[in-house]
Write an enzyme that holds these catalytic residues in place. Structure first.
Site, PDB file in Angstrom:
ATOM      1  N   VAL A  21       0.843  -1.197   0.000  1.00  0.00           N
ATOM      2  CA  VAL A  21       0.000   0.000   0.000  1.00  0.00           C
ATOM      3  C   VAL A  21       0.882   1.252   0.000  1.00  0.00           C
ATOM      4  O   VAL A  21       0.638   2.211  -0.734  1.00  0.00           O
ATOM      5  CB  VAL A  21      -0.957  -0.006   1.219  1.00  0.00           C
ATOM      6  CG1 VAL A  21      -1.801   1.258   1.250  1.00  0.00           C
ATOM      7  CG2 VAL A  21      -1.853  -1.240   1.170  1.00  0.00           C
ATOM      8  N   ALA A  68       3.466  -1.519   8.899  1.00  0.00           N
ATOM      9  CA  ALA A  68       2.860  -2.450   9.877  1.00  0.00           C
ATOM     10  C   ALA A  68       3.650  -3.745   9.920  1.00  0.00           C
ATOM     11  O   ALA A  68       4.424  -4.049   9.012  1.00  0.00           O
ATOM     12  CB  ALA A  68       1.416  -2.758   9.469  1.00  0.00           C
ATOM     13  N   ASP A 110      -9.608  -6.716   8.484  1.00  0.00           N
ATOM     14  CA  ASP A 110     -10.759  -7.583   8.755  1.00  0.00           C
ATOM     15  C   ASP A 110     -10.444  -8.563   9.899  1.00  0.00           C
ATOM     16  O   ASP A 110     -11.358  -9.093  10.523  1.00  0.00           O
ATOM     17  CB  ASP A 110     -11.124  -8.369   7.492  1.00  0.00           C
ATOM     18  CG  ASP A 110      -9.925  -9.071   6.871  1.00  0.00           C
ATOM     19  OD1 ASP A 110      -8.874  -8.418   6.730  1.00  0.00           O
ATOM     20  OD2 ASP A 110     -10.012 -10.275   6.557  1.00  0.00           O
ATOM     21  N   TYR A 133      -1.902 -11.141  15.403  1.00  0.00           N
ATOM     22  CA  TYR A 133      -1.878 -10.034  14.437  1.00  0.00           C
ATOM     23  C   TYR A 133      -3.161  -9.196  14.558  1.00  0.00           C
ATOM     24  O   TYR A 133      -3.101  -7.966  14.687  1.00  0.00           O
ATOM     25  CB  TYR A 133      -1.725 -10.586  13.017  1.00  0.00           C
ATOM     26  CG  TYR A 133      -1.999  -9.579  11.920  1.00  0.00           C
ATOM     27  CD1 TYR A 133      -1.073  -8.580  11.615  1.00  0.00           C
ATOM     28  CD2 TYR A 133      -3.187  -9.614  11.187  1.00  0.00           C
ATOM     29  CE1 TYR A 133      -1.333  -7.653  10.600  1.00  0.00           C
ATOM     30  CE2 TYR A 133      -3.447  -8.697  10.182  1.00  0.00           C
ATOM     31  CZ  TYR A 133      -2.525  -7.724   9.897  1.00  0.00           C
ATOM     32  OH  TYR A 133      -2.791  -6.804   8.899  1.00  0.00           O
ATOM     33  N   LYS A 137      -3.497  -5.280  15.807  1.00  0.00           N
ATOM     34  CA  LYS A 137      -4.062  -4.222  14.958  1.00  0.00           C
ATOM     35  C   LYS A 137      -5.238  -3.532  15.669  1.00  0.00           C
ATOM     36  O   LYS A 137      -5.390  -2.320  15.578  1.00  0.00           O
ATOM     37  CB  LYS A 137      -4.523  -4.797  13.608  1.00  0.00           C
ATOM     38  CG  LYS A 137      -3.413  -5.313  12.713  1.00  0.00           C
ATOM     39  CD  LYS A 137      -2.473  -4.238  12.191  1.00  0.00           C
ATOM     40  CE  LYS A 137      -3.128  -3.271  11.255  1.00  0.00           C
ATOM     41  NZ  LYS A 137      -2.136  -2.283  10.706  1.00  0.00           N
ATOM     42  N   TRP A 158      -7.462  -8.651   2.531  1.00  0.00           N
ATOM     43  CA  TRP A 158      -6.877  -9.412   1.420  1.00  0.00           C
ATOM     44  C   TRP A 158      -6.190  -8.500   0.378  1.00  0.00           C
ATOM     45  O   TRP A 158      -6.505  -8.537  -0.805  1.00  0.00           O
ATOM     46  CB  TRP A 158      -7.959 -10.246   0.726  1.00  0.00           C
ATOM     47  CG  TRP A 158      -8.717 -11.195   1.600  1.00  0.00           C
ATOM     48  CD1 TRP A 158      -8.746 -11.257   2.960  1.00  0.00           C
ATOM     49  CD2 TRP A 158      -9.587 -12.256   1.150  1.00  0.00           C
ATOM     50  NE1 TRP A 158      -9.565 -12.278   3.386  1.00  0.00           N
ATOM     51  CE2 TRP A 158     -10.102 -12.909   2.293  1.00  0.00           C
ATOM     52  CE3 TRP A 158      -9.984 -12.700  -0.117  1.00  0.00           C
ATOM     53  CZ2 TRP A 158     -10.981 -13.981   2.210  1.00  0.00           C
ATOM     54  CZ3 TRP A 158     -10.876 -13.768  -0.191  1.00  0.00           C
ATOM     55  CH2 TRP A 158     -11.356 -14.399   0.965  1.00  0.00           C
TER      56      TRP A 158
HETATM   57  N1  LIG Z   1      -1.706  -7.333   3.287  1.00  0.00           N
HETATM   58  C1  LIG Z   1      -2.962  -7.594   3.611  1.00  0.00           C
HETATM   59  O1  LIG Z   1      -3.575  -8.547   3.138  1.00  0.00           O
HETATM   60  C2  LIG Z   1      -3.687  -6.680   4.567  1.00  0.00           C
HETATM   61  C3  LIG Z   1      -5.009  -7.005   4.910  1.00  0.00           C
HETATM   62  C4  LIG Z   1      -5.687  -6.166   5.788  1.00  0.00           C
HETATM   63  C5  LIG Z   1      -5.066  -5.039   6.295  1.00  0.00           C
HETATM   64  N2  LIG Z   1      -3.789  -4.757   5.945  1.00  0.00           N
HETATM   65  C6  LIG Z   1      -3.161  -3.571   6.528  1.00  0.00           C
HETATM   66  O2  LIG Z   1      -2.873  -2.673   5.467  1.00  0.00           O
HETATM   67  C7  LIG Z   1      -1.679  -1.942   5.760  1.00  0.00           C
HETATM   68  C8  LIG Z   1      -0.706  -2.051   4.612  1.00  0.00           C
HETATM   69  O3  LIG Z   1      -0.379  -3.417   4.410  1.00  0.00           O
HETATM   70  P1  LIG Z   1       0.624  -3.893   3.266  1.00  0.00           P
HETATM   71  O4  LIG Z   1       0.037  -5.115   2.664  1.00  0.00           O
HETATM   72  O5  LIG Z   1       0.991  -2.734   2.407  1.00  0.00           O
HETATM   73  O6  LIG Z   1       1.873  -4.330   4.152  1.00  0.00           O
HETATM   74  P2  LIG Z   1       3.338  -4.750   3.658  1.00  0.00           P
HETATM   75  O7  LIG Z   1       3.384  -4.865   2.178  1.00  0.00           O
HETATM   76  O8  LIG Z   1       3.734  -5.911   4.493  1.00  0.00           O
HETATM   77  O9  LIG Z   1       4.216  -3.486   4.077  1.00  0.00           O
HETATM   78  C9  LIG Z   1       4.487  -3.192   5.417  1.00  0.00           C
HETATM   79  C10 LIG Z   1       5.437  -2.017   5.453  1.00  0.00           C
HETATM   80  O10 LIG Z   1       5.764  -1.766   6.819  1.00  0.00           O
HETATM   81  C11 LIG Z   1       7.182  -1.645   6.904  1.00  0.00           C
HETATM   82  N3  LIG Z   1       7.687  -2.018   8.218  1.00  0.00           N
HETATM   83  C12 LIG Z   1       7.590  -3.213   8.844  1.00  0.00           C
HETATM   84  N4  LIG Z   1       8.262  -3.171  10.025  1.00  0.00           N
HETATM   85  C13 LIG Z   1       8.760  -1.914  10.129  1.00  0.00           C
HETATM   86  C14 LIG Z   1       9.538  -1.245  11.108  1.00  0.00           C
HETATM   87  N5  LIG Z   1       9.944  -1.850  12.231  1.00  0.00           N
HETATM   88  N6  LIG Z   1       9.866   0.048  10.896  1.00  0.00           N
HETATM   89  C15 LIG Z   1       9.487   0.691   9.773  1.00  0.00           C
HETATM   90  N7  LIG Z   1       8.767   0.112   8.799  1.00  0.00           N
HETATM   91  C16 LIG Z   1       8.409  -1.175   8.982  1.00  0.00           C
HETATM   92  C17 LIG Z   1       7.712  -2.586   5.841  1.00  0.00           C
HETATM   93  O11 LIG Z   1       9.066  -2.291   5.560  1.00  0.00           O
HETATM   94  P3  LIG Z   1      10.045  -3.386   4.889  1.00  0.00           P
HETATM   95  O12 LIG Z   1       9.679  -3.414   3.433  1.00  0.00           O
HETATM   96  O13 LIG Z   1      11.384  -2.832   5.135  1.00  0.00           O
HETATM   97  O14 LIG Z   1       9.753  -4.682   5.596  1.00  0.00           O
HETATM   98  C18 LIG Z   1       6.756  -2.258   4.696  1.00  0.00           C
HETATM   99  O15 LIG Z   1       7.154  -1.073   4.053  1.00  0.00           O
HETATM  100  C19 LIG Z   1      -1.173  -2.489   7.093  1.00  0.00           C
HETATM  101  O16 LIG Z   1      -1.654  -1.697   8.131  1.00  0.00           O
HETATM  102  C20 LIG Z   1      -1.827  -3.859   7.196  1.00  0.00           C
HETATM  103  O17 LIG Z   1      -1.981  -4.262   8.532  1.00  0.00           O
HETATM  104  C21 LIG Z   1      -3.090  -5.548   5.082  1.00  0.00           C
END
Ligand SMILES: NC(=O)c1ccc[n+]([C@@H]2O[C@H](COP(=O)([O-])OP(=O)(O)OC[C@H]3O[C@@H](n4cnc5c(N)ncnc54)[C@H](OP(=O)(O)O)[C@@H]3O)[C@@H](O)[C@H]2O)c1
Length: 308
Positions: A21, A68, A110, A133, A137, A158
């Site tokens: 994202v 996250a 979700d 997790y 959240k 998702w």
């Molecule tokens: N993915 C899903 O299916 C899903 C579903 C529901 C909600 N969400 C929520 O949507 C949001 C975005 O998710 P996403 O899928 O974009 O997540 P993602 O692709 O896993 O990206 C997470 C980001 O957080 C960074 N991060 C992790 N640990 C960190 C730390 N200690 N300090 C600084 N940065 C850190 C990561 O950096 P690195 O690249 O260096 O690891 C990455 O840039 C999150 O809040 C997630 O909980 C996601």
């Protein structure tokens, strides 16, 4: 899209810009104002001092926080780290934002729900996470609300796109390598395109800024802030998502022999963290307040497939 929607000199501090994202947000937010996206070394979300210092140095108008801990299964054995990033850092972001009257956009999941029932969840429905997790959240959502900062939380599900680590890319890779793929067919929800989330974020910031020409941003957010469900429209299962993704790929690459997708139950696929069986999200509040309709998951999947 309104160019320079933020007041002159207004900055957006973006976390997690290397994520799914965050990567989309980096592009989508640029026209609105000055986007500062520190690396995780410069702003480590597991370190409260690092989070405070960066916010104090940047003094942003908005903090947008897709950063996250998202390793759902690993979180079961790393709860402290999951809570530090998903809850403690969000609390600090809220406190610092409140001190400088910045707005916060945060993302949740979700997985804050237990997945019972078969109707789409509303923002007002009772939460009950069944994984570390999900609980971390939910703690983040609560900490942000308690901070008193003006904020919007998008609860999504998702998430996938053409880059990053996600179900779509994993399935398409495995479907080239294997004869059959067994995918869970009794968890219901909708895939959400990372770009759709980035676009709704920009739209909401723009609308808040338009209203903030006549009153304080904090007052605007106290009127329209809070939790919004923002997930792809329609519904499917992980099996349905995988089957459609492979079907679309097959259309583009008729010569490739892709794996056959087989439906299995959750019980047939044991993994550390429990998932909700019902991840359906009702996004009507987003439509009513901001006029935004999330894309149908099949339409966005078609667009993403064409990008691959
Ligand atoms: N993915 C899903 O299916 C899903 C579903 C529901 C909600 N969400 C929520 O949507 C949001 C975005 O998710 P996403 O899928 O974009 O997540 P993602 O692709 O896993 O990206 C997470 C980001 O957080 C960074 N991060 C992790 N640990 C960190 C730390 N200690 N300090 C600084 N940065 C850190 C990561 O950096 P690195 O690249 O260096 O690891 C990455 O840039 C999150 O809040 C997630 O909980 C996601």
């Amino acid at each position: 899209m309104v160019q320079n929607a933020l007041p002159t000199g207004g900055r957006i501090l973006l976390t997690g810009a290397t994520g799914q994202v965050g990567g989309e947000l980096l592009e989508t937010l640029k026209p609105l104002g000055d986007v500062i996206a520190p690396t995780r070394v410069a702003m480590d979300l597991s370190n409260t001092a690092s989070v405070r210092e960066m916010i104090r140095a940047v003094r942003p108008r908005w903090i947008v926080n897709p950063g996250a801990y998202t390793a759902v299964d690993k979180a079961e054995s790393e709860p402290d780290l999951a809570y530090a990033i998903n809850a403690e850092a969000v609390k600090i972001i809220g406190q610092e934002a409140k001190a400088i009257n910045a707005g916060v956009i945060h993302y949740s999941t979700d997985y804050v729900f237990d997945g019972s029932g078969s109707t789409p969840y509303l923002e007002t429905d009772a939460t009950g996470p069944v994984s570390v997790y999900g609980a971390s959240k939910l703690a983040g959502e609560r900490a942000l609300a308690e901070s008193g900062a003006g904020h919007i939380v998008f609860r999504t599900s998702w998430v996938y796109g053409s880059r990053g680590k996600n179900f779509l890319l994993t399935i398409l890779k495995l479907a080239r390598e294997r004869e059959t793929l067994r995918v869970v067919a009794d968890q219901y929800g909708a895939p959400t395109w990372s770009r759709d989330l980035a676009r709704v974020t920009a739209e909401v910031i723009e609308q808040c800024e338009a209203t903030a020409r006549t009153k304080e941003l904090s007052a605007v957010l106290s009127d329209v802030g809070g939790i919004y469900h923002a997930a792809g429209a329609g519904e499917t299962t992980w099996y349905g998502f995988a089957a459609e993704a492979v079907r679309l790929r097959q259309e583009r690459e008729p010569a490739v022999r892709f794996a056959k997708i087989e439906a299995i139950t959750t019980a047939q696929y044991p993994i550390p963290a429990k998932r909700p069986a019902n991840s359906r999200m009702n996004c009507i509040r987003l439509m009513e307040r901001f006029g935004w309709k999330m894309m149908d998951w099949q339409d966005s999947l078609r667009k993403v497939s064409a990008e691959l």
